[in-house]
Design an enzyme around this catalytic site. Structure first.
Site, PDB file in Angstrom:
ATOM      1  N   LYS A  78       1.035  -3.050   0.042  1.00 35.64           N
ATOM      2  CA  LYS A  78       0.611  -1.648  -0.006  1.00 35.64           C
ATOM      3  C   LYS A  78       0.693  -1.156  -1.445  1.00 35.64           C
ATOM      4  O   LYS A  78       1.775  -0.895  -1.970  1.00 35.64           O
ATOM      5  CB  LYS A  78       1.496  -0.782   0.893  1.00 35.64           C
ATOM      6  CG  LYS A  78       1.123   0.705   0.863  1.00 35.64           C
ATOM      7  CD  LYS A  78       2.063   1.516   1.729  1.00 35.64           C
ATOM      8  CE  LYS A  78       1.743   3.000   1.638  1.00 35.64           C
ATOM      9  NZ  LYS A  78       2.021   3.561   0.291  1.00 35.64           N
TER      10      LYS A  78
ATOM     11  N   SER B  84       5.247  -0.815  -0.615  1.00 32.91           N
ATOM     12  CA  SER B  84       5.103   0.388  -1.432  1.00 32.91           C
ATOM     13  C   SER B  84       6.136   0.462  -2.550  1.00 32.91           C
ATOM     14  O   SER B  84       6.089  -0.309  -3.494  1.00 32.91           O
ATOM     15  CB  SER B  84       5.157   1.614  -0.522  1.00 32.91           C
ATOM     16  OG  SER B  84       4.715   2.766  -1.181  1.00 32.91           O
TER      17      SER B  84
ATOM     18  N   ASP C 242       7.654  -8.503 -13.760  1.00 35.02           N
ATOM     19  CA  ASP C 242       6.839  -8.412 -14.969  1.00 35.02           C
ATOM     20  C   ASP C 242       7.702  -8.361 -16.237  1.00 35.02           C
ATOM     21  O   ASP C 242       7.329  -8.912 -17.285  1.00 35.02           O
ATOM     22  CB  ASP C 242       5.933  -7.183 -14.915  1.00 35.02           C
ATOM     23  CG  ASP C 242       4.824  -7.326 -13.891  1.00 35.02           C
ATOM     24  OD1 ASP C 242       4.595  -8.466 -13.428  1.00 35.02           O
ATOM     25  OD2 ASP C 242       4.190  -6.312 -13.538  1.00 35.02           O
TER      26      ASP C 242
END
Length: 703
Positions: free
Chosen positions: A491, A466, A477
């Site tokens: 998740k 999460s 990224d």
């Protein structure tokens, strides 16, 4: 304080209760009116506002039935096939029952389970009288989740005969005498059986609602009033109490640990191993006997309002049943749960003549004191605030790089994941969210400057989920740092907490809360962590079992999807140095003793985990045990000392459960695990140091 006569009565009560277990059926539990209303309210909210929009109909009713049975008897060791047939006859009626606020069906199923549990424990205890023949060639199925339900009572008893025989053999192989084995297992089964008589209506309802919510989607949960309170405590890292970690051991609430700076520790009158046998409120409230009382109920009695008095009747750890007691008076205070707070350390890496200092920040959860933030408390706790302070301290200590350790961090506050990312990338988007209607919004932070602009690595494992995945994915990224470890949990969903009492405009807490999935989050590159998780740049071995841990282990998980990327500007590109980093890691893995052992142990554990059947023949099992012991002794000999690593401790086997070891031995084992060499963290530090050598690790730009 109790008299000796009072102690004798308490002792006789425990003994007579144990004898009553032989014959008495557990109490028949029935639903309460507010539980039916809470289930109905939950159905309305889930049907109309959940991200997945699953209607409560006959199809979902059947899934709820399956999950409820699985929660009650996951190893298929208690119910008979005839029980299952009876339950399945009503599998399409739960939806109508919930709307009618009638929970007779799930409570009836639980009552059957409770009765079967008592029967199985009573049978297990009876087997201890005669012992077993370990010369026979016989096998035991240790994982029965995919096995058929026993058709007859005789089949069930054979399963339990083998289960008890295996429990006995484990203790025998560890060198325990037959008399001590009878005592240990007798007490184990008796304590288990006693728990069957302590279940309450709330326990049944919580289990059933877990089956319902998890049948909708894996990360949707129901919290009863007590469970909702515990969830709030975990998020703000504080509670009001005495500052003691408690454990249930042989019908006694036992002090396992004292929280530093808490009332219990500051009193100087309590020690690990002391047993709480009575609790009283205020300076003159009546003393309530808590011997044999469930741990959560004792905890409720001990917690309370700040600055109020609680009195404890204590049986010291070294006192027998008729030993002298102590009466302790404590004033409740705010207790900070520091074990779950961010903490830092520094690792030194030497490579030839070069020495580097790498700061490590361990973050067990993304906590946030919502109430403190709302009321404007300048010192409220949150993960990002605490990490910011630690980063400043590490910068003052002139570290050359920082590792954020998110292993087994299951998430927490989504805003905290966003704010934490801002500490390393500055201003910019962090994730995208898509709601049930398909609307997409980009979430980020307005922080103008990053707090740490130097080399960075994020260490994750299968337990990182999460919010941990949001942070790791954003760092990846942006090209801001390295992600190292195991692929994460997977998740990629967002939950919100719905107060059912607020929904019903109920003035007092009765109906509990729903933690409900309302959106799916996506990386700023357009992908999602859902199902697939975050794939590290450098993968390290780990002990996780992907079959049982991770989003892919759920049969009703949301699928992996991709949307358009958000508008963001990468801060760098680490891809060019990854082949060299991998090459250096591979070289170390071939030469480094600890890394080689880790890989060996991961493979060993996988082989053990894959076994669904084990032998009950003593000669065969002893040969396997001797092989394991020989492996550990060879390591000790190679080290030239009597030492154990984390992985060594994984394979040590004494046949005991946690609450059956002496408190001192249990604490010592826990300390040994804590102090053992952290091979994965050491390698992560080396990898980050290698990246610094290559001079390509990007730094955040101040926007």
């Amino acid at each position: 304080m109790r008299t000796r006569f009072g102690l004798l009565l308490a002792f006789l009560t425990v003994v007579s209760s144990a004898q009553a277990l032989e014959t008495a059926s557990p109490p028949v539990l029935a639903p309460e009116e507010d539980q039916g209303k809470a289930a109905h309210l939950s159905a309305q909210v889930l049907t109309y506002y959940h991200y997945k929009k699953v209607p409560l109909d006959d199809a979902l009713s059947a899934k709820i039935t399956d999950r409820y049975i699985e929660l009650l008897d996951p190893d298929r060791s208690f119910f008979l096939q005839s029980d299952i047939d009876t339950f399945m006859a009503s599998k399409d009626k739960l939806d109508d029952a919930i709307y009618a606020e009638d929970l007779t069906i799930p409570f009836g199923m639980f009552n059957v389970y409770d009765q079967r549990f008592v029967e199985r424990m009573s049978y297990a205890r009876g087997l201890l009288k005669d012992g077993f023949d370990f010369n026979q060639k016989e096998d035991f199925t240790i994982r029965r989740d995919k096995e058929p339900w026993p058709k007859t009572e005789a089949e069930s008893q054979d399963i339990w005969r083998k289960r008890v025989k295996n429990d006995w053999l484990r203790l025998k192989l560890a060198g325990t005498s037959d008399a001590k084995i009878r005592e240990t297992l007798g007490k184990r089964y008796e304590n288990s059986q006693a728990r069957a008589y302590k279940y309450k209506s709330d326990d049944v309802f919580q289990t059933f609602m877990t089956a319902y919510t998890n049948a909708v989607e894996p990360h949707t949960d129901y919290f009863g009033v007590a469970a909702a309170s515990e969830f709030d405590i975990s998020m703000k890292l504080s509670l009001v109490g005495i500052g003691a970690v408690l454990q249930e051991r042989d019908e006694y609430t036992t002090i396992r640990e004292l929280v530093a700076g808490g009332p219990a520790q500051l009193s100087g009158q309590l020690n690990a191993g002391d047993r709480i046998v009575g609790v009283a409120q205020g300076k003159d409230g009546p003393m309530v006997d808590v011997v044999g009382t469930r741990l959560n109920e004792v905890v409720k009695l001990i917690r309370g309002e700040k600055d109020t008095v609680v009195r404890l009747d204590i049986m010291p750890s070294d006192a027998g049943p008729d030993g002298k007691h102590r009466l302790i008076t404590l004033v409740r205070d705010n207790i900070s749960l520091e074990k779950q707070a961010a903490k830092k350390s520094i690792r030194i890496v030497k490579n030839g003549d070069l020495t580097r200092k790498i700061g490590v920040i361990d973050l067990p959860t993304f906590y946030d004191d919502f109430e403190g933030r709302r009321r404007g408390d300048k010192n409220y706790r949150s993960a990002s605030r605490d990490v910011a302070k630690l980063l400043a301290e590490l910068e003052d200590e002139k570290v050359d790089g920082v590792v954020i350790d998110l292993r087994n961090n299951g998430g927490g506050s989504l805003p905290q994941a966003i704010e934490l990312t801002g500490l390393f990338v500055g201003k910019g988007p962090v994730l995208q969210q898509r709601n049930g209607e398909g609307d997409i919004k980009v979430d980020g932070n307005d922080r103008g400057q990053a707090k740490w602009t130097g080399p960075l690595a994020v260490l994750i494992n299968r337990g990182s989920a999460s919010a941990s995945e949001i942070f790791a994915a954003a760092i990846q990224d942006y090209g801001r740092g390295l992600v190292i470890g195991e692929p994460s949990f997977g998740k990629g969903t967002v939950q919100t907490v719905v107060d059912l009492d607020e929904q019903a405009r109920n003035p007092k807490p009765e109906f509990g809360e729903l933690k409900m999935t309302v959106a799916q989050f996506f990386r700023i590159n357009g992908g999602t962590t859902q199902l697939r998780g975050v794939t590290p740049d450098i993968i390290l071995p780990g002990f996780s079992d992907e079959e049982t841990l991770g989003e892919s282990s759920y049969d009703n998980a949301l699928p992996w999807l991709q949307i358009k990327p958000a508008k963001y500007k990468p801060l760098g590109d680490i891809k060019p140095i990854l082949p060299e980093l991998q090459s250096r890691h591979d070289a170390r893995a071939k030469e480094d003793r600890d890394l080689k052992r880790l890989v060996e142990d991961v493979n060993e554990l996988k082989d053990l985990r894959d076994k669904r059947v084990i032998s009950l023949n003593e000669t065969e099992r002893r040969a396997e045990r001797d092989r394991q012991i020989g492996r550990l002794k060879a390591r000790e000999a190679a080290d030239g000392k009597d030492s154990a690593s984390t992985t060594d401790l994984v394979f040590q086997e004494d046949g005991l459960q946690a609450d059956e070891r002496s408190m001192s031995a249990d604490i010592a084992s826990e300390k040994a695990l804590k102090d053992a060499k952290d091979v994965l963290l050491d390698e992560t530090v080396h990898i980050l140091s290698d990246a610094s050598d290559l001079g390509k690790v990007t730094s955040a730009k101040n926007n």
